[in-house]
Scaffold this motif. Sequence first.
Motif, PDB file in Angstrom:
ATOM      1  N   SER A  49       0.970  -1.222   0.026  1.00  0.00           N
ATOM      2  CA  SER A  49      -0.035  -0.088   0.028  1.00  0.00           C
ATOM      3  C   SER A  49       0.997   1.278   0.125  1.00  0.00           C
ATOM      4  CB  SER A  49      -1.222  -0.078   1.182  1.00  0.00           C
ATOM      5  OG  SER A  49      -0.141   0.039   2.504  1.00  0.00           O
ATOM      6  N   GLY A  50       2.050   1.220  -0.505  1.00  0.00           N
ATOM      7  CA  GLY A  50       3.093   2.566  -0.615  1.00  0.00           C
ATOM      8  C   GLY A  50       3.463   2.802   0.827  1.00  0.00           C
ATOM      9  N   ASN A  51       4.205   1.873   1.379  1.00  0.00           N
ATOM     10  CA  ASN A  51       4.835   2.353   2.724  1.00  0.00           C
ATOM     11  C   ASN A  51       6.208   1.869   2.186  1.00  0.00           C
ATOM     12  OD1 ASN A  51       2.328   2.489   4.410  1.00  0.00           O
ATOM     13  ND2 ASN A  51       2.041   0.305   3.972  1.00  0.00           N
ATOM     14  N   ALA A  52       7.112   2.708   2.784  1.00  0.00           N
ATOM     15  CA  ALA A  52       8.530   2.579   2.602  1.00  0.00           C
ATOM     16  C   ALA A  52       9.277   3.060   3.665  1.00  0.00           C
ATOM     17  CB  ALA A  52       9.155   2.858   1.159  1.00  0.00           C
ATOM     18  N   VAL A  53      10.598   2.759   3.986  1.00  0.00           N
ATOM     19  CA  VAL A  53      11.676   3.500   5.011  1.00  0.00           C
ATOM     20  C   VAL A  53      12.932   3.566   3.896  1.00  0.00           C
ATOM     21  CG1 VAL A  53      10.713   2.902   6.992  1.00  0.00           C
ATOM     22  CG2 VAL A  53      12.470   1.316   5.912  1.00  0.00           C
ATOM     23  N   PHE A  54      13.343   4.339   4.059  1.00  0.00           N
ATOM     24  CA  PHE A  54      14.777   4.595   3.359  1.00  0.00           C
ATOM     25  C   PHE A  54      15.702   5.751   4.081  1.00  0.00           C
ATOM     26  CE2 PHE A  54      11.598   7.677   1.884  1.00  0.00           C
ATOM     27  CZ  PHE A  54      12.296   8.674   1.428  1.00  0.00           C
ATOM     28  N   ASP A  55      16.868   5.886   3.465  1.00  0.00           N
ATOM     29  CA  ASP A  55      17.741   6.886   3.685  1.00  0.00           C
ATOM     30  C   ASP A  55      18.133   7.955   2.540  1.00  0.00           C
ATOM     31  OD1 ASP A  55      18.416   5.695   6.238  1.00  0.00           O
ATOM     32  OD2 ASP A  55      19.895   4.212   5.123  1.00  0.00           O
ATOM     33  N   ALA A  56      17.864   8.986   3.110  1.00  0.00           N
ATOM     34  CA  ALA A  56      18.268  10.115   1.921  1.00  0.00           C
ATOM     35  C   ALA A  56      18.522  11.704   2.636  1.00  0.00           C
ATOM     36  CB  ALA A  56      16.972  10.329   0.946  1.00  0.00           C
ATOM     37  N   ALA A  57      19.206  12.166   1.845  1.00  0.00           N
ATOM     38  CA  ALA A  57      19.641  13.744   2.323  1.00  0.00           C
ATOM     39  C   ALA A  57      18.432  14.422   1.411  1.00  0.00           C
ATOM     40  CB  ALA A  57      21.077  14.136   1.956  1.00  0.00           C
ATOM     41  N   GLY A  58      18.208  15.615   2.365  1.00  0.00           N
ATOM     42  CA  GLY A  58      17.078  16.602   1.730  1.00  0.00           C
ATOM     43  C   GLY A  58      16.000  16.971   2.583  1.00  0.00           C
ATOM     44  N   ASP A  59      15.012  17.828   2.323  1.00  0.00           N
ATOM     45  CA  ASP A  59      14.067  18.269   3.287  1.00  0.00           C
ATOM     46  C   ASP A  59      12.784  17.514   2.826  1.00  0.00           C
ATOM     47  OD1 ASP A  59      12.401  20.299   1.710  1.00  0.00           O
ATOM     48  OD2 ASP A  59      14.493  20.522   0.986  1.00  0.00           O
ATOM     49  N   GLN A  60      11.766  17.425   3.839  1.00  0.00           N
ATOM     50  CA  GLN A  60      10.626  16.799   3.601  1.00  0.00           C
ATOM     51  C   GLN A  60       9.852  17.246   2.077  1.00  0.00           C
ATOM     52  OE1 GLN A  60       9.330  17.387   7.438  1.00  0.00           O
ATOM     53  NE2 GLN A  60       8.747  15.194   7.840  1.00  0.00           N
ATOM     54  N   ALA A  61       9.860  18.411   2.128  1.00  0.00           N
ATOM     55  CA  ALA A  61       9.033  19.074   1.139  1.00  0.00           C
ATOM     56  C   ALA A  61       9.687  18.710  -0.396  1.00  0.00           C
ATOM     57  CB  ALA A  61       8.857  20.497   1.059  1.00  0.00           C
ATOM     58  N   GLY A  62      11.115  18.837  -0.538  1.00  0.00           N
ATOM     59  CA  GLY A  62      11.800  18.434  -1.662  1.00  0.00           C
ATOM     60  C   GLY A  62      11.898  17.180  -2.086  1.00  0.00           C
ATOM     61  N   LEU A  63      12.040  16.244  -1.003  1.00  0.00           N
ATOM     62  CA  LEU A  63      11.985  14.924  -1.196  1.00  0.00           C
ATOM     63  C   LEU A  63      10.701  14.273  -1.566  1.00  0.00           C
ATOM     64  CD1 LEU A  63      14.263  13.403   1.699  1.00  0.00           C
ATOM     65  CD2 LEU A  63      14.750  13.352  -0.797  1.00  0.00           C
ATOM     66  N   SER A  64       9.540  14.916  -1.042  1.00  0.00           N
ATOM     67  CA  SER A  64       8.052  14.528  -1.185  1.00  0.00           C
ATOM     68  C   SER A  64       8.026  14.749  -2.619  1.00  0.00           C
ATOM     69  CB  SER A  64       7.135  15.200  -0.393  1.00  0.00           C
ATOM     70  OG  SER A  64       7.257  14.934   1.032  1.00  0.00           O
ATOM     71  N   GLU A  65       8.280  15.890  -3.293  1.00  0.00           N
ATOM     72  CA  GLU A  65       8.272  16.437  -4.606  1.00  0.00           C
ATOM     73  C   GLU A  65       8.837  15.749  -5.484  1.00  0.00           C
ATOM     74  OE1 GLU A  65       6.445  18.171  -7.666  1.00  0.00           O
ATOM     75  OE2 GLU A  65       5.786  18.464  -5.731  1.00  0.00           O
ATOM     76  N   SER A  66      10.125  15.377  -5.258  1.00  0.00           N
ATOM     77  CA  SER A  66      10.915  14.587  -6.116  1.00  0.00           C
ATOM     78  C   SER A  66      10.254  13.220  -6.048  1.00  0.00           C
ATOM     79  CB  SER A  66      12.160  14.182  -5.404  1.00  0.00           C
ATOM     80  OG  SER A  66      13.042  13.651  -6.123  1.00  0.00           O
ATOM     81  N   ILE A  67       9.967  12.536  -5.136  1.00  0.00           N
ATOM     82  CA  ILE A  67       9.483  11.094  -5.287  1.00  0.00           C
ATOM     83  C   ILE A  67       8.119  11.101  -5.968  1.00  0.00           C
ATOM     84  CG2 ILE A  67       8.403   9.204  -3.728  1.00  0.00           C
ATOM     85  CD1 ILE A  67      10.384   9.976  -1.721  1.00  0.00           C
ATOM     86  N   ALA A  68       7.215  11.961  -5.744  1.00  0.00           N
ATOM     87  CA  ALA A  68       5.926  12.270  -6.330  1.00  0.00           C
ATOM     88  C   ALA A  68       6.026  12.296  -7.879  1.00  0.00           C
ATOM     89  CB  ALA A  68       5.008  13.368  -5.921  1.00  0.00           C
ATOM     90  N   GLN A  69       7.114  13.182  -8.292  1.00  0.00           N
ATOM     91  CA  GLN A  69       7.308  13.497  -9.800  1.00  0.00           C
ATOM     92  C   GLN A  69       7.894  12.123 -10.424  1.00  0.00           C
ATOM     93  OE1 GLN A  69       9.723  16.929 -10.396  1.00  0.00           O
ATOM     94  NE2 GLN A  69       8.326  18.388  -9.771  1.00  0.00           N
ATOM     95  N   ALA A  70       8.782  11.386  -9.761  1.00  0.00           N
ATOM     96  CA  ALA A  70       9.359  10.273 -10.323  1.00  0.00           C
ATOM     97  C   ALA A  70       8.059   9.305 -10.294  1.00  0.00           C
ATOM     98  CB  ALA A  70      10.313   9.579  -9.267  1.00  0.00           C
ATOM     99  N   ILE A  71       7.127   9.058  -9.535  1.00  0.00           N
ATOM    100  CA  ILE A  71       6.195   8.080  -9.706  1.00  0.00           C
ATOM    101  C   ILE A  71       5.399   8.373 -10.812  1.00  0.00           C
ATOM    102  CG2 ILE A  71       4.151   7.226  -8.525  1.00  0.00           C
ATOM    103  CD1 ILE A  71       5.419   7.437  -5.882  1.00  0.00           C
ATOM    104  N   HIS A  72       5.224   9.733 -11.006  1.00  0.00           N
ATOM    105  CA  HIS A  72       4.309  10.109 -12.124  1.00  0.00           C
ATOM    106  C   HIS A  72       4.745   9.617 -13.411  1.00  0.00           C
ATOM    107  CE1 HIS A  72       2.538  13.265 -14.837  1.00  0.00           C
ATOM    108  NE2 HIS A  72       1.299  12.556 -14.406  1.00  0.00           N
ATOM    109  N   LYS A  73       6.266  10.111 -13.505  1.00  0.00           N
ATOM    110  CA  LYS A  73       7.023   9.827 -14.588  1.00  0.00           C
ATOM    111  C   LYS A  73       7.141   8.143 -14.880  1.00  0.00           C
ATOM    112  CE  LYS A  73      11.352  10.465 -16.918  1.00  0.00           C
ATOM    113  NZ  LYS A  73      12.884  10.881 -16.677  1.00  0.00           N
ATOM    114  N   ALA A  74       7.170   7.390 -13.883  1.00  0.00           N
ATOM    115  CA  ALA A  74       7.364   5.995 -14.059  1.00  0.00           C
ATOM    116  C   ALA A  74       6.178   5.237 -14.033  1.00  0.00           C
ATOM    117  CB  ALA A  74       8.350   5.517 -12.999  1.00  0.00           C
TER     118      ALA A  74
END
Length: 177
Positions: A49-74
Amino acid sequence: MGEAGKAERWAMFLRGVNVGGHRKLPMAELRVMMAEQCGAANVATYIASGNAVFDAAGDQAGLSESIAQAIHKAFGFKTEVLLQYADELRAVVSSCPFPEAAGNQVIGYLCFAPPVIDQARVDALIDPTEALEVRGNTVWIQAPNGIGRSKLAEKLDLGVTNTARNLNTLRKMAEML
């Protein structure tokens, strides 16, 4: 919350994926996409159902947007991405007002902004066996007769974007961090 540029451990909750055969998102492909396109490391998913844990540098807003865009593209659809630092998710789980209840009878609505509770609507929908409490940006419902049978859980409108998980899932995600 750590230093700028330092990798943090995150919990991710996607809104409305793999529900009723819609917005299909294979978890193995999500893990690869996050690593290759979003700079995530040590990605682990939990149930479909879309649950994950991971390590990454960045802020919440930037990472959220990056992931949302990547999901849309992929995957060809848009979804909201809620990220919480490890300590944030642990605080959410420990704030559950119903810790002794069966984990599948408690649901936490993780809100993207402070929830807006219409008490008259809650009063009209709530069963006498149920309880609702707000703790920060999380709305908790305990439904001893089952979340799937709860009119409150089905029809609750919090006035803000949210994604819901049962207490078992939230505990598992905190454990995975």
